[in-house]
Structure formats: structure tokens, C-alpha cells
Design a protein around this motif. Structure first.
Motif, PDB file in Angstrom:
ATOM      1  N   TYR A  91       0.830  -1.189   0.000  1.00  8.27           N
ATOM      2  CA  TYR A  91       0.000   0.000   0.000  1.00  8.27           C
ATOM      3  C   TYR A  91       0.871   1.248   0.000  1.00  8.27           C
ATOM      4  CZ  TYR A  91       0.991  -0.042   5.039  1.00  8.27           C
ATOM      5  OH  TYR A  91       1.616  -0.055   6.245  1.00  8.27           O
ATOM      6  N   TYR A  92       0.272   2.347  -0.432  1.00 11.20           N
ATOM      7  CA  TYR A  92       0.882   3.669  -0.370  1.00 11.20           C
ATOM      8  C   TYR A  92      -0.185   4.610   0.182  1.00 11.20           C
ATOM      9  CZ  TYR A  92       2.861   8.150  -1.660  1.00 11.20           C
ATOM     10  OH  TYR A  92       3.361   9.427  -1.621  1.00 11.20           O
ATOM     11  N   HIS A  93       0.139   5.303   1.277  1.00  7.59           N
ATOM     12  CA  HIS A  93      -0.783   6.258   1.882  1.00  7.59           C
ATOM     13  C   HIS A  93      -0.116   7.623   1.925  1.00  7.59           C
ATOM     14  CE1 HIS A  93      -2.890   2.800   4.250  1.00  7.59           C
ATOM     15  NE2 HIS A  93      -3.197   2.811   2.973  1.00  7.59           N
ATOM     16  N   GLU A 107      -6.159  11.203  -2.187  1.00  6.93           N
ATOM     17  CA  GLU A 107      -6.571  10.734  -3.512  1.00  6.93           C
ATOM     18  C   GLU A 107      -5.466   9.903  -4.184  1.00  6.93           C
ATOM     19  OE1 GLU A 107      -5.031  14.987  -4.151  1.00  6.93           O
ATOM     20  OE2 GLU A 107      -6.241  13.966  -2.653  1.00  6.93           O
ATOM     21  N   TYR A 108      -4.238  10.014  -3.686  1.00  7.29           N
ATOM     22  CA  TYR A 108      -3.122   9.224  -4.222  1.00  7.29           C
ATOM     23  C   TYR A 108      -2.952   7.881  -3.508  1.00  7.29           C
ATOM     24  CZ  TYR A 108      -1.802  13.584  -6.508  1.00  7.29           C
ATOM     25  OH  TYR A 108      -1.808  14.722  -7.267  1.00  7.29           O
ATOM     26  N   ASN A 109      -3.735   7.643  -2.475  1.00  7.93           N
ATOM     27  CA  ASN A 109      -3.630   6.387  -1.731  1.00  7.93           C
ATOM     28  C   ASN A 109      -3.997   5.212  -2.633  1.00  7.93           C
ATOM     29  OD1 ASN A 109      -3.071   8.014   0.424  1.00  7.93           O
ATOM     30  ND2 ASN A 109      -4.895   7.488   1.595  1.00  7.93           N
ATOM     31  N   GLU A 110      -3.267   4.121  -2.441  1.00  6.69           N
ATOM     32  CA  GLU A 110      -3.591   2.913  -3.195  1.00  6.69           C
ATOM     33  C   GLU A 110      -3.142   1.675  -2.426  1.00  6.69           C
ATOM     34  OE1 GLU A 110      -1.324   2.125  -6.825  1.00  6.69           O
ATOM     35  OE2 GLU A 110       0.096   3.666  -6.224  1.00  6.69           O
ATOM     36  N   GLU A 111      -3.761   0.567  -2.741  1.00  6.36           N
ATOM     37  CA  GLU A 111      -3.400  -0.743  -2.214  1.00  6.36           C
ATOM     38  C   GLU A 111      -3.395  -1.713  -3.376  1.00  6.36           C
ATOM     39  OE1 GLU A 111      -5.755  -1.987   1.118  1.00  6.36           O
ATOM     40  OE2 GLU A 111      -5.547  -0.051   2.122  1.00  6.36           O
ATOM     41  N   TRP A 112      -2.530  -2.730  -3.299  1.00  6.01           N
ATOM     42  CA  TRP A 112      -2.444  -3.690  -4.390  1.00  6.01           C
ATOM     43  C   TRP A 112      -2.074  -5.069  -3.858  1.00  6.01           C
ATOM     44  CZ3 TRP A 112       0.943   0.287  -3.506  1.00  6.01           C
ATOM     45  CH2 TRP A 112       2.237  -0.060  -3.169  1.00  6.01           C
ATOM     46  N   TYR A 167       4.155  10.456   4.019  1.00  7.20           N
ATOM     47  CA  TYR A 167       3.546   9.253   3.463  1.00  7.20           C
ATOM     48  C   TYR A 167       4.005   8.004   4.210  1.00  7.20           C
ATOM     49  CZ  TYR A 167       8.009   8.177   1.261  1.00  7.20           C
ATOM     50  OH  TYR A 167       9.334   7.879   1.052  1.00  7.20           O
ATOM     51  N   GLU A 171       4.600   3.795   3.036  1.00  3.49           N
ATOM     52  CA  GLU A 171       4.574   2.829   1.944  1.00  3.49           C
ATOM     53  C   GLU A 171       5.073   1.480   2.445  1.00  3.49           C
ATOM     54  OE1 GLU A 171       5.935   2.462  -2.714  1.00  3.49           O
ATOM     55  OE2 GLU A 171       6.981   3.886  -1.436  1.00  3.49           O
TER      56      GLU A 171
END
Length: 152
Positions: free
Chosen positions: A49-51, A57-62, A139, A141
Motif C-alpha cells: 500500500y501507499y498512503h 486521492e493518491y492512496n492505493e493498495e495492491w 507518506y 509505503e
């Protein structure tokens, strides 16, 4: 008297077996890790993830399988080549399960480009799992990458 002598011999044999079955020392484990690490590795799975604390709005998980991911070529001399959106070269040092990677530039080897110290969660002859975590005021990560060995 003979029974005491037999018991004494039995205890000595069991004691000898316990000492001879001692686990590898940390130095031997590191040596084995280094031997296993040398070779060409290709990323096959990534999760993390990236927070962004200021811009959510740039946060993501994969959590995904990868067909054309990052590659590493760890060489016996302590150098490596990494391919991910370009080619990077540098040096690697293994300390226990901590892998220190330092990027150097081919045209200026004295210029150190950056460093990364992922933790080795798993390492075998065919599989490498690296974990990295970075957090600061801006952030956080986390990344866990699984690699498969292509060539020794």
C-alpha cells in the motif's frame, strides 16, 4: 556396577548426539543466504500500500501477480543490476536477513544514488520474498515482493 557403566555410556552418547546436531551458526546462515541469493531473480507477485497523508486521492493498495516486474541480478562480487523502468547498478550487503542495496551510477561510481534495505522474509533456491516499509511525515509505503529465480 556394570549397569551404572552402561547408563554413563548411554548418557555420553545422547549428549554427543545433541551437540553434533547443533543448528548452523549465524555466520553459516549468512553464508548460505549469500549463496542462495546470487543469481537472476524476476518479480512474480507484489502486494502493499501507499498512503499519502496530505493527498489521500493518491492512496492505493495492491495485491497482484506480475508478468513483467522488477528484476535483480545479484552477483557473487557484491554488485547487482536492477531493472525496473530503467537499469540501476549498485552494491549489495547481506547482514542476517537484512539486505542493503546501494545504487551507484555507471558514469560516476563515486556518486551514490540512493539506498534501500529490504528484509528477506523467505529465501530458497527458487523463491525470494522481500519486504520494505517506509514512513515519514508525508507518506507511508509498504511493499512485499515475491521473486522467482531464473538462473543461478
Amino acid at each position: 556396577m556394570k549397569m551404572k557403566f552402561l547408563y554413563l555410556i548411554g548418557i555420553m552418547l545422547i549428549g554427543g548426539l545433541l551437540v553434533s546436531c547443533d543448528k548452523d551458526s549465524d555466520e553459516e546462515k549468512t553464508k548460505n543466504f549469500k549463496e542462495l541469493l546470487v543469481g537472476h531473480w524476476v518479480e512474480s507477485h507484489s502486494q502493499g500500500y501507499y498512503h499519502d497523508f496530505s493527498n489521500p486521492e493518491y492512496n492505493e493498495e495492491w495485491d497482484e501477480d506480475i508478468s513483467e516486474g522488477e528484476t535483480f541480478w545479484f552477483k557473487e562480487d557484491g554488485t547487482f543490476e536492477e531493472t525496473f523502468e530503467g537499469v540501476s547498478k549498485g552494491n549489495w550487503i547481506l547482514n542476517g536477513n537484512q539486505l542493503s542495496l546501494t545504487v551507484t551510477w555507471a558514469d560516476d561510481p563515486e556518486n551514490i544514488g540512493g539506498s534501500n534495505s529490504p528484509v528477506i522474509l523467505e529465501l530458497s533456491e527458487s523463491k525470494l520474498v522481500l519486504e520494505s516499509h517506509d514512513k515519514n511525515d508525508d507518506y507511508e509505503e509498504y511493499n512485499k515482493s515475491t521473486f522467482i529465480k531464473v538462473t543461478p
